[in-house]
Design an enzyme around this catalytic site. Structure first.
Site, PDB file in Angstrom:
ATOM      1  N   HIS A  79      28.446 -10.156  72.516  1.00  0.00           N
ATOM      2  CA  HIS A  79      29.837 -10.261  72.975  1.00  0.00           C
ATOM      3  C   HIS A  79      30.803 -10.462  71.822  1.00  0.00           C
ATOM      4  O   HIS A  79      31.941 -10.868  72.015  1.00  0.00           O
ATOM      5  CB  HIS A  79      29.963 -11.413  73.971  1.00  0.00           C
ATOM      6  N   LYS A 134      31.703 -22.139  38.409  1.00  0.00           N
ATOM      7  CA  LYS A 134      31.442 -23.572  38.214  1.00  0.00           C
ATOM      8  C   LYS A 134      32.178 -24.101  36.983  1.00  0.00           C
ATOM      9  O   LYS A 134      32.777 -25.181  37.020  1.00  0.00           O
ATOM     10  CB  LYS A 134      29.932 -23.808  38.041  1.00  0.00           C
ATOM     11  N   GLU A 137      21.714 -13.672  47.104  1.00  0.00           N
ATOM     12  CA  GLU A 137      21.727 -14.248  45.760  1.00  0.00           C
ATOM     13  C   GLU A 137      20.617 -13.667  44.886  1.00  0.00           C
ATOM     14  O   GLU A 137      20.729 -13.638  43.654  1.00  0.00           O
ATOM     15  CB  GLU A 137      21.602 -15.775  45.863  1.00  0.00           C
TER      16      GLU A 137
END
Lengths: 459, 459
Positions: free
Chosen positions: B335, B449, B314
């Site tokens: 793994h 937003k 960010e």
């Protein structure tokens, strides 16, 4: 060319005539099967996002190659695929798994699953769906001395069962987990300890198989033809699912629907996995999309994203090839990664997984002292908010010209999870074939394992 | 040029004379302060990994730029940095936080922390260190209707406190979490509900501030100059830490040590963060390292890796710039992701965080029926295994010519966590300055937003 000009034209026409109607039409054409999910790829195409998307000229040969790879999968040409593709229609083993699950539920309060990587991620992903009243399951997939000590110190061994999963029967993390767990159980329960352990491992000689046999644990064969990261539909995923009270038959049915449709014609119109592989690799080749971000909007799909990361990374990352999977979770990662996704380098493809979540959960009631600035929240449920957020994120990504596909999953349940597992396993196998790599091995990690063993032996 | 030829020569000489001895010398020169961690960058240089590493000619100007940026940080030139850099030496607020923590511990069994992104990740990262007997802390950072319902249905409200963190006091996820949590608490406890909530928010008018004030919750000011992803050393991280029984003074002291050393001279020899930023951006510029993988070998550092991902993503992901952080965890991701890391595209820098873990945890005892093939495990502790694995992975990455730096952290405790927080916050601020982006804003997410709000209002 299996993807004929006529088919390409038809496919392009359906999409081009009118975007939304086109997609709906395509959806209708494609989904004769039960609709477990729908894949929407429009946001990856240059018609929608301009120069950052794929043009039809770029996509068509990728689709051809993906169809050829899908056809090879169906024809049994790809070494190592047959056993995986046989799992969705397999049913004769489920009653036995259900019986073991029933016994464990009756004897134990908690089941601790020991295993790492592919021995754990599939089980984790499917059991995230289990109901609240299901038996307590705890997956221990990492090796950490404090975590293991905390676990064993806090365990009531008389009411705890262990499921030990290691395909090779020699994985050092799992062997270490198992050895200290059994020793601790035996220290408390003595000879009864053995019956608290169920083991899934290859039907060949190995340290785990040997010990399980000598000690009298229940042993289930790991399908020797199915590698860990493709094992979720085998007993490796289905036994934890059954213990968690899930319907394993439904999981396999969902997977079988996707598989049948995909291999029925090998054409991209009926194989979303082929189209997905074509899009991912097309964007990697033509638009430098080095990363594949999977971002579901549901907590229950968080382990699914981790499962996908192993599947994609370990299957394709060979010989300098492959792209890097990145897991994200909505809406929380809107507040962590979205700034970079929207405005950072254009080197990713985004896969948003949306669910029909409107109306679910608590409602945010109106109340006396409510300030005007939160009026937009009042009267909505938590699910309404999440629904608005997944839609907003998808559209914002597309608006910022980030290549974005999305999956609509009407309901997260056993059958749709099976369908999603199958979609991504097919997509990965198809992509591997297109890249010319073996999806089923992992040669580079052997080097690190040998080095670790040498360090331990020379301490 | 702050990085003079003499200094460069000296630095190169120390490193070149003999790798190990050189590094030890450098370490000794650098670490007059308490040694909370050491950074080793040799595995990122062409001397060690050949063409995939940076040459001295490539690194030197990056180090220059990093030193300049560090100097700017110290000189107060960088808008928005001063408030963050003032936190490590701040002490006068800690007694108040301890008092609130003490009261919450005495009244409640569980504390639920509501907040998303930077309001949660720092608190999560630091409280991962809390002892087993600490108060139960539950961080709810995502928004999911099923998770919220499960949480509220299972809560004994009389014994549960809530900490609500939102800098703006308007974050929709946090507001939704708070509104339904308070309504549910009030439904059970009536007028007593208010005293169960503590709120951290900016000292400005906002819906959260308004409600907290009207309802009489305890309110702490969020430092208005410190953005969420840089807030871990403020009350946002320190109050959860205190509630978890941790020594917040030590956290800040560790951070202060790193900061003092870094800004004392602004030279790369005494500022591992500057060197780290130079390496990361140098590899991005000259070797196409698009991703920065942080892979600690300790479960307690898993939330720290998530915190780092927000911080790096960010702060830097703007205007087409930045690189993508990827979190991994050892040994389990050996793994899952290691095959790709070792043998996939060379487009990453790896940061391994190693701890002095040998001898910790349960020992794997020898026993009668032990097969010869696991002899290498016997007599070792779980910690010995993990120690061998982190060393093996680091060396295997370097052997495969993957740019790799590693951090040695002698002990994961409050002061070393504070040091690591400061290291990476400095590294991020320095990198932002070098890239010419504002580390402290996140303009692109505002678009999403607004869109979400519109969708909700037009339902």
């Amino acid at each position: 060319m299996t993807f004929t000009t006529t088919k390409l034209l038809c496919w392009v026409l359906i999409r081009v005539v009118a975007t939304k109607e086109g997609l709906d039409l395509l959806d209708k054409a494609v989904h004769r099967m039960p609709v477990h999910y729908k894949q929407h790829i429009d946001g990856c195409l240059s018609d929608t996002i301009g120069e950052h998307g794929l043009s039809e000229v770029e996509l068509a040969p990728m689709v051809d190659a993906a169809e050829k790879a899908t056809s090879d999968l169906g024809n049994g040409v790809i070494q190592g695929a047959a056993e995986i593709l046989a799992l969705p229609t397999q049913r004769d083993d489920l009653a036995h798994l259900d019986a073991i699950a029933e016994e464990m539920r009756s004897r134990f309060e908690t089941l601790i699953v020991l295993g790492t990587g592919g021995s754990s991620l599939g089980g984790r992903a499917i059991t995230a769906l289990r109901p609240d009243n299901a038996m307590k399951l705890q997956f221990v997939d990492n090796l950490d001395p404090a975590t293991m000590s905390g676990l064993l110190d806090g365990t009531d061994f008389s009411r705890t069962g262990f499921l030990v999963v290691s395909k090779s029967g020699a994985t050092s993390e799992t062997m270490a987990q198992y050895l200290v767990s059994f020793a601790a159980t035996q220290a408390t329960l003595g000879g009864d300890a053995s019956s608290h352990f169920v083991v899934i491992t290859d039907p060949f000689d190995s340290p785990l198989r040997h010990l399980a046999s000598v000690r009298g644990h229940t042993i289930l064969d790991h399908d020797p033809g199915v590698g860990g990261r493709f094992s979720v539909l085998s007993n490796v995923g289905m036994l934890p699912a059954a213990i968690g009270g899930l319907n394993t038959n439904e999981v396999r049915s969902g997977a079988a629907d996707v598989l049948e449709q995909a291999l029925g014609s090998s054409a991209a119109e009926t194989c979303p996995s082929a189209l997905g592989a074509a899009i991912c690799l097309g964007l990697a080749r033509h638009r430098d999309a080095r990363m594949s971000v999977l971002m579901p909007y549901a907590d229950t799909l968080e382990p699914f994203a981790a499962w996908y990361c192993q599947l994609w990374a370990e299957s394709l990352g060979k010989g300098g090839k492959g792209t890097t999977p990145v897991r994200a979770l909505g809406p929380v990662d809107q507040h962590s990664q979205l700034q970079l996704y929207l405005d950072g380098p254009k080197d990713k493809i985004f896969t948003i997984v949306e669910t029909a979540i409107s109306g679910e959960g608590h409602e945010i009631s109106d109340f006396e002292e409510a300030p005007a600035s939160i009026e937009y929240l009042l009267g909505n449920s938590i699910g309404d908010l999440v629904a608005a957020q997944q839609l907003a994120t998808r559209n914002t990504l597309i608006e910022h010209k980030c290549p974005t596909r999305f999956f609509s999953v009407p309901r997260i349940e056993e059958s749709s999870m099976g369908a999603l597992f199958m979609h991504f396993m097919l997509e990965t196998m198809i992509a591997a074939r297109m890249l010319g790599v073996d999806a089923f091995n992992q040669p580079a990690v052997e080097d690190g394992k040998a080095r670790m063993r040498t360090y331990l032996e020379n301490r």
